[in-house]
Write an enzyme that holds these catalytic residues in place. Structure first.
Site, short mmCIF file in Angstrom:
data_model
loop_
_atom_site.label_atom_id
_atom_site.label_comp_id
_atom_site.label_asym_id
_atom_site.label_seq_id
_atom_site.Cartn_x
_atom_site.Cartn_y
_atom_site.Cartn_z
CE LYS A 1 30.63 41.26 38.73
NZ LYS A 1 30.08 42.54 39.21
CG ASP B 1 42.28 52.35 29.85
OD1 ASP B 1 43.20 51.53 29.65
OD2 ASP B 1 42.14 53.40 29.19
CG ASP C 1 29.19 45.94 37.41
OD1 ASP C 1 28.17 45.66 36.77
OD2 ASP C 1 29.87 45.09 38.03
N GLY D 1 30.36 51.18 51.74
CA GLY D 1 30.79 49.86 51.31
C GLY D 1 32.02 49.93 50.41
N GLY E 1 18.69 49.99 42.40
CA GLY E 1 19.73 49.38 41.59
C GLY E 1 19.27 48.76 40.28
#
EC number: 1.1.1.25
Length: 284
Positions: free
Chosen positions: A71, A83, A107, A129, A250
């Site tokens: 990524k 952005d 995401d 996290g 998720g």
């Protein structure tokens, strides 16, 4: 599925990636929208990344999705960044616009779209996290007008996490509060005033562990989310539901980030309700 000389490819690129659910989602979407496309999983070595990106142009692909560990590594090979991708410092979607390769990160948008009847604007969030998924959720929350964010990490990770939060503040003017996960009284206090609690760690993938102590008391109106979707119900989600709180896994984030990418590639809306039904039947 129609495959012929006009079929355009899309792919997810990572290592490992053969376990991915993404081909299931996107190929269902191509079929449902009568789009002449096919989606595959490419498990590549780091030394092949530059050539893989070049193949997007060479084969006139729709584009690619990226997962770990590429990524961030893909960014030097792209022509432009959106952005949110610039803010996060990571790309999960590359769009081929007539040979111009643009990096996006869907995401965060996917995460917030999967939350039922919830908008983050003006709300308070506690985030567990600070890895890649957490960064995308953080950045999108700031872009969407969140009022307060408390990030909890293990004390050994504080030093590593702070530079990214400082960079976020420089770029947006928004200050994120960083706290140690071991300080349970502080965790309780932050959760008590939050509207959203998110587990963006991998704790719970074993089906046994939870990122927070079970004696934490959740406010009645708190929405709880976990980025993990296998297992379908983590101990964290089970614990939240036992207190009567709404809780989301998720799988919706996976679907809605894919829907954002699909629209960027094709200009079409993914039929998420239809695909969600297929997903839950297959993976629940």
């Amino acid at each position: 599925m129609k495959l012929d000389g006009y079929t355009r490819l899309a792919a997810v690129v990572a290592n490992p990636i053969k376990h991915s659910i993404s081909p299931f989602i996107h190929n269902r979407a191509f079929e449902a929208t009568a789009t002449n496309g096919a989606y595959v999983a490419w498990e590549i070595e780091a030394s092949d990344l530059a050539e893989t990106v070049a193949n997007i142009r060479r084969y006139q692909m729709f584009g690619i999705n990226l997962s770990m560990p590429y990524k961030e590594q893909v960014i030097p090979y792209l022509d432009e960044l959106s952005d949110e991708a610039r803010l996060i410092g990571a790309v999960n979607t590359v769009v081929n616009e007539n040979g111009n390769l643009i990096g996006y990160n869907t995401d965060g948008k996917g995460f917030f779209k999967c939350l039922p009847s919830f908008t983050i604007s003006g709300k308070k969030m506690t985030l567990l996290g600070a890895g890649g998924a957490a960064k995308s959720i953080l950045a999108q929350a700031i872009l969407d007008g969140v009022s307060q964010i408390s990030v909890f990490v293990r004390s050994v990770s504080m030093e590593k996490t702070r530079p990214y939060l400082d960079k976020l503040q420089e770029q947006t003017g928004f200050k994120v509060d960083l706290c140690a996960l071991e300080y349970v009284s502080e965790l309780q206090a932050r959760i008590a005033e939050s509207d959203l609690l998110v587990n963006a760690t991998s704790v719970g993938m074993d089906g046994q562990s939870s990122p927070v102590p079970e004696n934490i008391v959740l406010p009645e109106t708190l929405l709880v989310a976990d980025i993990i979707y296998q297992p379908f119900e983590t101990p964290f989600l089970k614990w939240a539901r036992s207190q009567g709180n709404p809780a989301v896994n998720g799988l919706g984030m996976l679907l809605y980030q894919a829907a954002e990418a699909f629209q960027l590639w094709t200009g079409k809306e993914m039929p998420t309700e239809e695909i969600w039904q297929s997903l839950t039947e297959k993976y629940q």
